[in-house]
Design an enzyme around this catalytic site. Sequence first.
Site, PDB file in Angstrom:
ATOM      1  N   GLY A   1       0.822  -1.216   0.000  1.00 29.62           N
ATOM      2  CA  GLY A   1       0.000   0.000   0.000  1.00 29.62           C
ATOM      3  C   GLY A   1       0.850   1.257   0.000  1.00 29.62           C
ATOM      4  O   GLY A   1       2.081   1.197  -0.034  1.00 29.62           O
TER       5      GLY A   1
ATOM      6  N   LEU B   1      -3.236  -7.727  -1.886  1.00 30.25           N
ATOM      7  CA  LEU B   1      -3.299  -6.944  -3.140  1.00 30.25           C
ATOM      8  C   LEU B   1      -4.728  -6.518  -3.497  1.00 30.25           C
ATOM      9  O   LEU B   1      -5.046  -6.289  -4.681  1.00 30.25           O
ATOM     10  CB  LEU B   1      -2.633  -7.705  -4.297  1.00 30.25           C
ATOM     11  CG  LEU B   1      -1.151  -8.037  -4.081  1.00 30.25           C
ATOM     12  CD1 LEU B   1      -0.588  -8.787  -5.303  1.00 30.25           C
ATOM     13  CD2 LEU B   1      -0.309  -6.791  -3.799  1.00 30.25           C
TER      14      LEU B   1
ATOM     15  N   SER C   1      -5.237   5.914  13.276  1.00 26.88           N
ATOM     16  CA  SER C   1      -5.602   7.097  12.480  1.00 26.88           C
ATOM     17  C   SER C   1      -6.196   8.175  13.364  1.00 26.88           C
ATOM     18  O   SER C   1      -6.885   7.872  14.347  1.00 26.88           O
ATOM     19  CB  SER C   1      -6.651   6.701  11.423  1.00 26.88           C
ATOM     20  OG  SER C   1      -7.246   7.845  10.877  1.00 26.88           O
ATOM     21  N   ALA C   2      -5.969   9.415  12.981  1.00 32.05           N
ATOM     22  CA  ALA C   2      -6.562  10.557  13.702  1.00 32.05           C
ATOM     23  C   ALA C   2      -8.081  10.554  13.534  1.00 32.05           C
ATOM     24  O   ALA C   2      -8.794  11.277  14.226  1.00 32.05           O
ATOM     25  CB  ALA C   2      -5.988  11.857  13.143  1.00 32.05           C
TER      26      ALA C   2
ATOM     27  N   TYR D   1     -15.127   2.808   9.730  1.00 32.64           N
ATOM     28  CA  TYR D   1     -13.673   2.741   9.528  1.00 32.64           C
ATOM     29  C   TYR D   1     -12.952   3.232  10.779  1.00 32.64           C
ATOM     30  O   TYR D   1     -12.093   2.551  11.316  1.00 32.64           O
ATOM     31  CB  TYR D   1     -13.253   3.594   8.322  1.00 32.64           C
ATOM     32  CG  TYR D   1     -11.778   3.914   8.351  1.00 32.64           C
ATOM     33  CD1 TYR D   1     -11.319   5.167   8.773  1.00 32.64           C
ATOM     34  CD2 TYR D   1     -10.839   2.949   8.021  1.00 32.64           C
ATOM     35  CE1 TYR D   1      -9.965   5.438   8.840  1.00 32.64           C
ATOM     36  CE2 TYR D   1      -9.480   3.219   8.091  1.00 32.64           C
ATOM     37  CZ  TYR D   1      -9.058   4.471   8.507  1.00 32.64           C
ATOM     38  OH  TYR D   1      -7.717   4.741   8.602  1.00 32.64           O
TER      39      TYR D   1
ATOM     40  N   LYS E   1     -10.526   1.237  13.916  1.00 33.39           N
ATOM     41  CA  LYS E   1      -9.218   1.653  14.430  1.00 33.39           C
ATOM     42  C   LYS E   1      -9.257   1.780  15.967  1.00 33.39           C
ATOM     43  O   LYS E   1      -8.399   1.261  16.672  1.00 33.39           O
ATOM     44  CB  LYS E   1      -8.786   2.992  13.810  1.00 33.39           C
ATOM     45  CG  LYS E   1      -8.512   2.922  12.302  1.00 33.39           C
ATOM     46  CD  LYS E   1      -7.343   1.999  11.981  1.00 33.39           C
ATOM     47  CE  LYS E   1      -6.990   2.017  10.518  1.00 33.39           C
ATOM     48  NZ  LYS E   1      -5.899   1.089  10.179  1.00 33.39           N
TER      49      LYS E   1
ATOM     50  N   ASN F   1      -2.877  13.392   8.188  1.00 29.12           N
ATOM     51  CA  ASN F   1      -3.147  13.143   6.764  1.00 29.12           C
ATOM     52  C   ASN F   1      -1.884  12.797   5.981  1.00 29.12           C
ATOM     53  O   ASN F   1      -1.169  13.703   5.558  1.00 29.12           O
ATOM     54  CB  ASN F   1      -3.865  14.354   6.152  1.00 29.12           C
ATOM     55  CG  ASN F   1      -5.321  14.369   6.543  1.00 29.12           C
ATOM     56  OD1 ASN F   1      -5.655  14.413   7.730  1.00 29.12           O
ATOM     57  ND2 ASN F   1      -6.195  14.280   5.556  1.00 29.12           N
TER      58      ASN F   1
ATOM     59  N   LEU G   1      -7.758  14.391  -1.166  1.00 26.24           N
ATOM     60  CA  LEU G   1      -7.528  15.662  -1.868  1.00 26.24           C
ATOM     61  C   LEU G   1      -6.295  15.666  -2.762  1.00 26.24           C
ATOM     62  O   LEU G   1      -6.397  15.921  -3.978  1.00 26.24           O
ATOM     63  CB  LEU G   1      -7.422  16.802  -0.849  1.00 26.24           C
ATOM     64  CG  LEU G   1      -7.105  18.185  -1.449  1.00 26.24           C
ATOM     65  CD1 LEU G   1      -8.274  18.675  -2.294  1.00 26.24           C
ATOM     66  CD2 LEU G   1      -6.779  19.188  -0.340  1.00 26.24           C
TER      67      LEU G   1
HETATM   68  C1  WQD Z   1      -8.923  16.527   3.075  1.00 23.13           C
HETATM   69  C2  WQD Z   1      -9.680  17.841   2.887  1.00 23.13           C
HETATM   70  C3  WQD Z   1     -11.994  17.563   2.320  1.00 23.13           C
HETATM   71  C4  WQD Z   1     -11.143  15.733  -1.619  1.00 23.13           C
HETATM   72  C5  WQD Z   1      -8.550  11.276   6.179  1.00 23.13           C
HETATM   73  C6  WQD Z   1      -7.662  10.352   5.437  1.00 23.13           C
HETATM   74  C7  WQD Z   1      -8.458   9.218   4.836  1.00 23.13           C
HETATM   75  C8  WQD Z   1      -9.257   8.491   5.871  1.00 23.13           C
HETATM   76  C9  WQD Z   1      -9.961   9.456   6.826  1.00 23.13           C
HETATM   77  C10 WQD Z   1      -7.262   7.414   6.930  1.00 23.13           C
HETATM   78  C11 WQD Z   1     -11.067  17.824   3.514  1.00 23.13           C
HETATM   79  C12 WQD Z   1     -11.223  18.216   1.184  1.00 23.13           C
HETATM   80  C13 WQD Z   1     -11.041  16.283  -0.340  1.00 23.13           C
HETATM   81  C14 WQD Z   1     -11.628  16.527  -2.691  1.00 23.13           C
HETATM   82  C15 WQD Z   1     -11.887  18.380  -1.181  1.00 23.13           C
HETATM   83  N1  WQD Z   1      -8.569   7.398   6.452  1.00 23.13           N
HETATM   84  N2  WQD Z   1     -11.408  17.595  -0.141  1.00 23.13           N
HETATM   85  N3  WQD Z   1     -11.989  17.829  -2.429  1.00 23.13           N
HETATM   86  O1  WQD Z   1     -11.072  13.745   4.832  1.00 23.13           O
HETATM   87  O2  WQD Z   1      -9.090  14.196   6.276  1.00 23.13           O
HETATM   88  O3  WQD Z   1      -9.582  11.831   5.390  1.00 23.13           O
HETATM   89  O4  WQD Z   1      -9.114  10.515   7.233  1.00 23.13           O
HETATM   90  O5  WQD Z   1      -6.912   7.325   8.043  1.00 23.13           O
HETATM   91  O6  WQD Z   1      -7.555   8.367   4.157  1.00 23.13           O
HETATM   92  O7  WQD Z   1      -7.084  11.070   4.400  1.00 23.13           O
HETATM   93  O8  WQD Z   1      -8.688  13.599   3.914  1.00 23.13           O
HETATM   94  O9  WQD Z   1      -7.865  14.106   1.638  1.00 23.13           O
HETATM   95  O10 WQD Z   1     -10.188  13.110   1.912  1.00 23.13           O
HETATM   96  O11 WQD Z   1      -9.768  15.480   2.607  1.00 23.13           O
HETATM   97  O12 WQD Z   1     -12.226  19.561  -0.980  1.00 23.13           O
HETATM   98  O13 WQD Z   1     -11.748  16.085  -3.866  1.00 23.13           O
HETATM   99  O14 WQD Z   1      -9.860  18.076   1.506  1.00 23.13           O
HETATM  100  O15 WQD Z   1     -13.258  18.170   2.495  1.00 23.13           O
HETATM  101  O16 WQD Z   1     -11.328  19.123   4.029  1.00 23.13           O
HETATM  102  P1  WQD Z   1      -9.678  13.427   5.168  1.00 23.13           P
HETATM  103  P2  WQD Z   1      -9.120  14.015   2.429  1.00 23.13           P
END
Ligand code: WQD
Length: 357
Positions: free
Chosen positions: A10, A33, A124-125, A148, A152, A178, A199
């Site tokens: 991963g 996988l 995870s946070a 999910y 955790k 993140n 994102l």
């Molecule tokens: C980040 C910011 C969205 C996509 C995290 C981990 C994820 C999961 C849960 C891991 C947010 C904004 C996002 C887009 C956007 N598990 N966004 N447009 O939500 O903090 O999730 O915790 O432990 O793997 O990443 O991360 O990257 O999805 O979003 O505006 O197309 O970007 O609203 O504010 P998120 P993210």
Amino acid sequence: MKILVTGGAGFIGSHTVVELLQSGYEVVVVDNLSIGKREAVDAACKIAGKEAEFIHLDLTDEQATISIIGKIKPDAVIHFAAYKSVPESLSEPLTYYRNNMISGINILQAMYKSSCKTMIFSSSATVYGENPNIPFDEDTPLNPVSPYGRTKSHYEAVLHDFCIAHKDFTAIALRYFNPVGAHESGFLGEDPLGVPGNLLPYVTQVAIGRREKVFVYGNDYDTPDGTGIRDYLHVTDLALGHLAALDWATDNQGFEVFNLGRGEGASVLQILRSVEKACGRKLPYEIVSRRPGDVPASVCKAEKAATVLGWKAKMNIDKICQDAWNWQKINPEGFNPHYAVDGLPSTLTAQNGFKEK
Ligand code: WQD
């Protein structure tokens, strides 16, 4: 020392394999996988200039897990293998509980039977859920808002109870904020299946011309520019956090938790601007409605890992976005062998006026 890395094919697992190999550990990767890619393990070995053994294994198969761990006899396990999509877990809770919990219990049981007494767990946070009191430290109440996130937090409780029953066992839960970016070589990076839910990979796919525009999920949050704030940390910094935890586990028993983040927040628009700087052009975006389940802000209090593990994230947002763009530029379709490593196919440059920076 021999380290077993579950989920090592991963995104975070493969970047951790690079750092383990380069630090002289013997590495065995097990992965089914279902999400990860074998090419990621190959890339990790290529970067490190060393080999890691790969075994195709589904950890929900109890007997296979016991048998294979009994043969490998690892000195420690770094347990990444899990499904990790928040939205998917909301629509398929049983799939998530079965996979994440049964895998975790099977690997722990197999470790016990083969006298392996150290686990580093990929938490995870997300376990903190929505809480206005940022930054979050390790004592912040757990309030996961998705299946999910609950897999955790529940598995952390399994580890805690196991360490109470077995005093010579060490389990460290690392609560990632993140994880983003890519190895600076450009040979390894984030290669989501299908449409990226996260994102940064979505933004770099817009930058390379695979997607039309970035959809910003809401700009009406109570934040400086109205868009969501997260604590983004470079995946290589995160990988090094696992090595720091392994070192600490050598002299410590019991269950321990550490937040891993930069300790600084960045908004969606800040990430967008940073990728624009990296790729040298403006990126189209549209403000749309908030995504269900999103929290306004999530930022880490990073002091405990710094004082106890001696670990601190070193790379800033611009370095993160430069490395993420570099990976995407060299690998427009991710690990798809269709594109040459050293260039872009004409279709991409023609369609999108892509110009090397
Ligand atoms: C980040 C910011 C969205 C996509 C995290 C981990 C994820 C999961 C849960 C891991 C947010 C904004 C996002 C887009 C956007 N598990 N966004 N447009 O939500 O903090 O999730 O915790 O432990 O793997 O990443 O991360 O990257 O999805 O979003 O505006 O197309 O970007 O609203 O504010 P998120 P993210």
